[in-house]
Design an enzyme around this catalytic site. Structure first.
Site, PDB file in Angstrom:
ATOM      1  N   ASN A   1      -6.696   5.033   9.372  1.00 22.10           N
ATOM      2  CA  ASN A   1      -6.129   3.845  10.008  1.00 22.10           C
ATOM      3  C   ASN A   1      -6.126   3.905  11.525  1.00 22.10           C
ATOM      4  O   ASN A   1      -6.146   2.868  12.186  1.00 22.10           O
ATOM      5  CB  ASN A   1      -4.701   3.611   9.498  1.00 22.10           C
ATOM      6  CG  ASN A   1      -3.879   4.880   9.486  1.00 22.10           C
ATOM      7  OD1 ASN A   1      -4.183   5.823   8.754  1.00 22.10           O
ATOM      8  ND2 ASN A   1      -2.866   4.936  10.311  1.00 22.10           N
TER       9      ASN A   1
ATOM     10  N   CYS B   1       5.646   4.210  15.558  1.00 26.56           N
ATOM     11  CA  CYS B   1       6.455   4.243  14.335  1.00 26.56           C
ATOM     12  C   CYS B   1       7.088   2.866  14.161  1.00 26.56           C
ATOM     13  O   CYS B   1       6.881   1.966  14.972  1.00 26.56           O
ATOM     14  CB  CYS B   1       7.502   5.339  14.407  1.00 26.56           C
ATOM     15  SG  CYS B   1       8.649   5.155  15.761  1.00 26.56           S
TER      16      CYS B   1
ATOM     17  N   SER C   1      -4.166  -2.467  -0.276  1.00 23.73           N
ATOM     18  CA  SER C   1      -3.076  -3.330   0.189  1.00 23.73           C
ATOM     19  C   SER C   1      -3.671  -4.647   0.661  1.00 23.73           C
ATOM     20  O   SER C   1      -4.572  -4.659   1.505  1.00 23.73           O
ATOM     21  CB  SER C   1      -2.342  -2.632   1.336  1.00 23.73           C
ATOM     22  OG  SER C   1      -1.333  -3.479   1.849  1.00 23.73           O
ATOM     23  N   ALA C   2      -3.167  -5.765   0.114  1.00 20.74           N
ATOM     24  CA  ALA C   2      -3.808  -7.069   0.331  1.00 20.74           C
ATOM     25  C   ALA C   2      -3.906  -7.476   1.802  1.00 20.74           C
ATOM     26  O   ALA C   2      -4.907  -8.058   2.226  1.00 20.74           O
ATOM     27  CB  ALA C   2      -3.039  -8.146  -0.454  1.00 20.74           C
ATOM     28  N   HIS C   3      -2.856  -7.152   2.584  1.00 22.11           N
ATOM     29  CA  HIS C   3      -2.840  -7.711   3.949  1.00 22.11           C
ATOM     30  C   HIS C   3      -3.843  -7.070   4.902  1.00 22.11           C
ATOM     31  O   HIS C   3      -4.010  -7.523   6.030  1.00 22.11           O
ATOM     32  CB  HIS C   3      -1.420  -7.681   4.536  1.00 22.11           C
ATOM     33  CG  HIS C   3      -0.911  -6.334   4.947  1.00 22.11           C
ATOM     34  ND1 HIS C   3      -0.737  -5.996   6.267  1.00 22.11           N
ATOM     35  CD2 HIS C   3      -0.512  -5.248   4.239  1.00 22.11           C
ATOM     36  CE1 HIS C   3      -0.239  -4.766   6.350  1.00 22.11           C
ATOM     37  NE2 HIS C   3      -0.086  -4.293   5.129  1.00 22.11           N
TER      38      HIS C   3
ATOM     39  N   GLN D   1      -7.324   1.107   4.317  1.00 27.07           N
ATOM     40  CA  GLN D   1      -8.146   0.641   5.450  1.00 27.07           C
ATOM     41  C   GLN D   1      -9.598   0.409   5.023  1.00 27.07           C
ATOM     42  O   GLN D   1     -10.267  -0.472   5.545  1.00 27.07           O
ATOM     43  CB  GLN D   1      -8.121   1.661   6.595  1.00 27.07           C
ATOM     44  CG  GLN D   1      -6.792   1.729   7.330  1.00 27.07           C
ATOM     45  CD  GLN D   1      -6.457   0.469   8.101  1.00 27.07           C
ATOM     46  OE1 GLN D   1      -7.333  -0.280   8.529  1.00 27.07           O
ATOM     47  NE2 GLN D   1      -5.171   0.218   8.295  1.00 27.07           N
TER      48      GLN D   1
ATOM     49  N   GLY E   1       0.838  -1.202   0.000  1.00 28.17           N
ATOM     50  CA  GLY E   1       0.000   0.000   0.000  1.00 28.17           C
ATOM     51  C   GLY E   1       0.868   1.245   0.000  1.00 28.17           C
ATOM     52  O   GLY E   1       0.548   2.240  -0.655  1.00 28.17           O
ATOM     53  N   THR E   2       1.973   1.184   0.717  1.00 27.02           N
ATOM     54  CA  THR E   2       2.902   2.321   0.773  1.00 27.02           C
ATOM     55  C   THR E   2       3.403   2.654  -0.630  1.00 27.02           C
ATOM     56  O   THR E   2       3.461   3.822  -1.021  1.00 27.02           O
ATOM     57  CB  THR E   2       4.099   1.979   1.688  1.00 27.02           C
ATOM     58  OG1 THR E   2       3.598   1.729   3.010  1.00 27.02           O
ATOM     59  CG2 THR E   2       5.118   3.090   1.724  1.00 27.02           C
TER      60      THR E   2
ATOM     61  N   THR F   1       9.725  -7.746 -11.456  1.00 31.96           N
ATOM     62  CA  THR F   1       9.061  -9.022 -11.705  1.00 31.96           C
ATOM     63  C   THR F   1       7.859  -9.175 -10.790  1.00 31.96           C
ATOM     64  O   THR F   1       7.937  -8.874  -9.599  1.00 31.96           O
ATOM     65  CB  THR F   1      10.053 -10.181 -11.479  1.00 31.96           C
ATOM     66  OG1 THR F   1      11.150  -9.999 -12.378  1.00 31.96           O
ATOM     67  CG2 THR F   1       9.406 -11.533 -11.720  1.00 31.96           C
TER      68      THR F   1
HETATM   69  N1  PLP Z   1      -2.362   3.585   4.116  1.00 33.23           N
HETATM   70  C1  PLP Z   1      -3.063   3.261   5.201  1.00 33.23           C
HETATM   71  C2  PLP Z   1      -4.319   4.010   5.514  1.00 33.23           C
HETATM   72  C3  PLP Z   1      -2.633   2.226   6.037  1.00 33.23           C
HETATM   73  O1  PLP Z   1      -3.333   1.915   7.126  1.00 33.23           O
HETATM   74  C4  PLP Z   1      -1.436   1.533   5.704  1.00 33.23           C
HETATM   75  C5  PLP Z   1      -0.902   0.487   6.594  1.00 33.23           C
HETATM   76  O2  PLP Z   1      -1.062   0.543   7.802  1.00 33.23           O
HETATM   77  C6  PLP Z   1      -0.753   1.903   4.539  1.00 33.23           C
HETATM   78  C7  PLP Z   1      -1.243   2.931   3.761  1.00 33.23           C
HETATM   79  C8  PLP Z   1       0.489   1.193   4.117  1.00 33.23           C
HETATM   80  O3  PLP Z   1       0.186  -0.075   3.580  1.00 33.23           O
HETATM   81  P1  PLP Z   1       1.303  -1.220   3.553  1.00 33.23           P
HETATM   82  O4  PLP Z   1       1.404  -1.755   4.941  1.00 33.23           O
HETATM   83  O5  PLP Z   1       0.791  -2.238   2.591  1.00 33.23           O
HETATM   84  O6  PLP Z   1       2.558  -0.596   3.076  1.00 33.23           O
END
Ligand code: PLP
Length: 393
Positions: A153, A333, A203-205, A183, A79-80, A241
């Site tokens: 989040n 953090c 983000s899958a997790h 989220q 997601g980042t 990849t």
């Molecule tokens: N954006 C939000 C709102 C999140 O809660 C998070 C993860 O906590 C992220 C982005 C980042 O996602 P990832 O953990 O897949 O890098």
């Protein structure tokens, strides 16, 4: 988390906003790609073709769930990464002022800060107000990117994207609208809730898929420049990849959550409400941070954020962990150390009051037993900490 299976004391996992257990549907879809099947989808032989077919089918499934065309889905490593590609990629393609909300995740906040972004505030319930956004855009000419998360989040607040998007279109007609739906994806129908956004991060997790894989929806015509250069995968937008097992798992988890979403949201909201009522009833001077009046329509079904007077989050989390309850203060953090929450500050909560912030987040695997365990353990832990410092004597 090995203790969860077969351990004498089952853990109560209330940290789904941090990460979720893998859904069985995702595991089943991934297994062949971890055991026997492999292949680089960019190759030109049978093994590669099988991997490419898996990616293509996953892309179709993700597009169907997110309400976009398959060629608008860009798979990423998190997601980042999706957030960074959106913010930095649009800024590189069309430089200009950037506007975000004050409560964004650091994955948006930090790249936006590097671009001197301006932030629109939130009200005491954590919600961006359309007139505040309009006022900021009116005094910021030439905005090229607006990023407002679909849901937060820390406190679980859902932003009113359907009301905010027309404000962006009216006051910043040249801007791309990005939403971080990392989220929100577990709970909202993004095909509807994020329909007005040009870019959507997931983000899958966070919805029962594997860690280390995400996606960015980039609608056709959105100006964007790649941030990872190399082999030109993902229509030149994200070289590297493909993580075939991860992408297959993301698609399967997203399809499973889409099918089960309404029932799951109802069930989990019921558990969350029970937990909220129980804890605010049993713990004096504890309140729901984003719903002091008990109205929760603007919150994700799985998130309960509490502010508890007279305790320190870190000490509380230690006692909860000792008792087998996994929770979070939501403002840690990467080092695990607590830092001041910019989200709570934006909501106008005094620093002193945020010292006892606690996030309990439920998800697809949560049960009534998890709620019972927290109701057993948390009030006693708070009482113990308060008596240690003489509060409430
Ligand atoms: N954006 C939000 C709102 C999140 O809660 C998070 C993860 O906590 C992220 C982005 C980042 O996602 P990832 O953990 O897949 O890098």
């Amino acid at each position: 988390m090995a203790a969860m299976v077969g351990s004498p004391q089952r853990l109560a996992y209330l940290d789904h906003a941090a990460t979720t257990p893998l859904r069985p549907e995702a595991r089943a879809a991934m297994l062949p790609w971890l055991d026997g099947q492999f292949g680089n989808p960019s190759g030109a032989h049978a093994v590669a073709r099988a991997a490419r077919t898996a990616i293509d089918e996953s892309r179709d499934a993700v597009a169907a769930a997110l309400g976009c065309a398959p060629n608008e889905v860009v798979f990423t490593g998190s997601g980042t990464e999706a957030d960074n590609l959106a913010i930095r990629g649009v800024a590189a393609a069309r430089p200009g002022p950037v506007v975000i909300s004050a409560v964004e995740h650091h994955a948006v906040l930090h790249p936006a800060e590097a671009l001197d972004a301006r932030a629109v505030g939130v009200d005491a319930r954590g919600v961006v107000q359309p007139d505040e956004l309009a006022a900021l855009l009116a005094v910021t000419p030439g905005v090229t990117l607006v990023s407002i998360m679909a849901a937060n989040n820390e406190v679980g607040v859902i932003q009113p994207l359907a009301e905010l998007a027309p404000v962006v279109r009216r006051h910043a007609p040249g801007a791309a609208l990005h939403t971080d739906a990392v989220q929100a994806a577990a709970w909202l129908d993004l095909a509807t809730a994020a329909a007005s956004a040009d870019l959507i991060s997931v983000s899958a997790h966070k919805f029962g898929g594997p860690q280390g894989v995400g996606a960015l929806v980039v609608r056709r015509g959105t100006p964007i420049r790649a941030q990872l250069l190399g082999g030109g995968q993902e229509r030149e937008l994200r070289s590297g990849t493909h993580n075939v097992a991860g992408i297959v798992g993301l698609a399967a988890a997203l399809a499973a959550k889409t099918a089960q979403r309404e029932a799951e949201a109802r069930r989990v909201a019921g558990l969350r409400d029970q937990l909220a009522a129980g804890l605010t009833g049993l713990i004096p001077d504890a309140w729901e941070t984003a719903a002091a009046d008990g109205r929760r329509a603007h919150l994700l079904p799985g998130t309960l954020h509490l502010t508890i007077a007279g305790v320190e989050s870190e000490a509380l989390l230690f006692l909860l962990d000792e008792a087998g309850v996994c929770a979070s203060a939501a403002s840690a953090c990467a080092s695990g150390a607590q830092e001041a929450s910019h989200v709570l500050a934006a909501m106008g909560i005094p620093r002193a009051a945020t010292a006892g912030a606690l996030r309990l987040s439920l998800g697809w695997s949560s049960t009534a037993a998890d709620v019972d365990r927290v109701l057993d353990v948390l009030p006693a832990a708070v009482a113990r900490l308060r008596s240690a410092v003489g509060v409430g004597r």
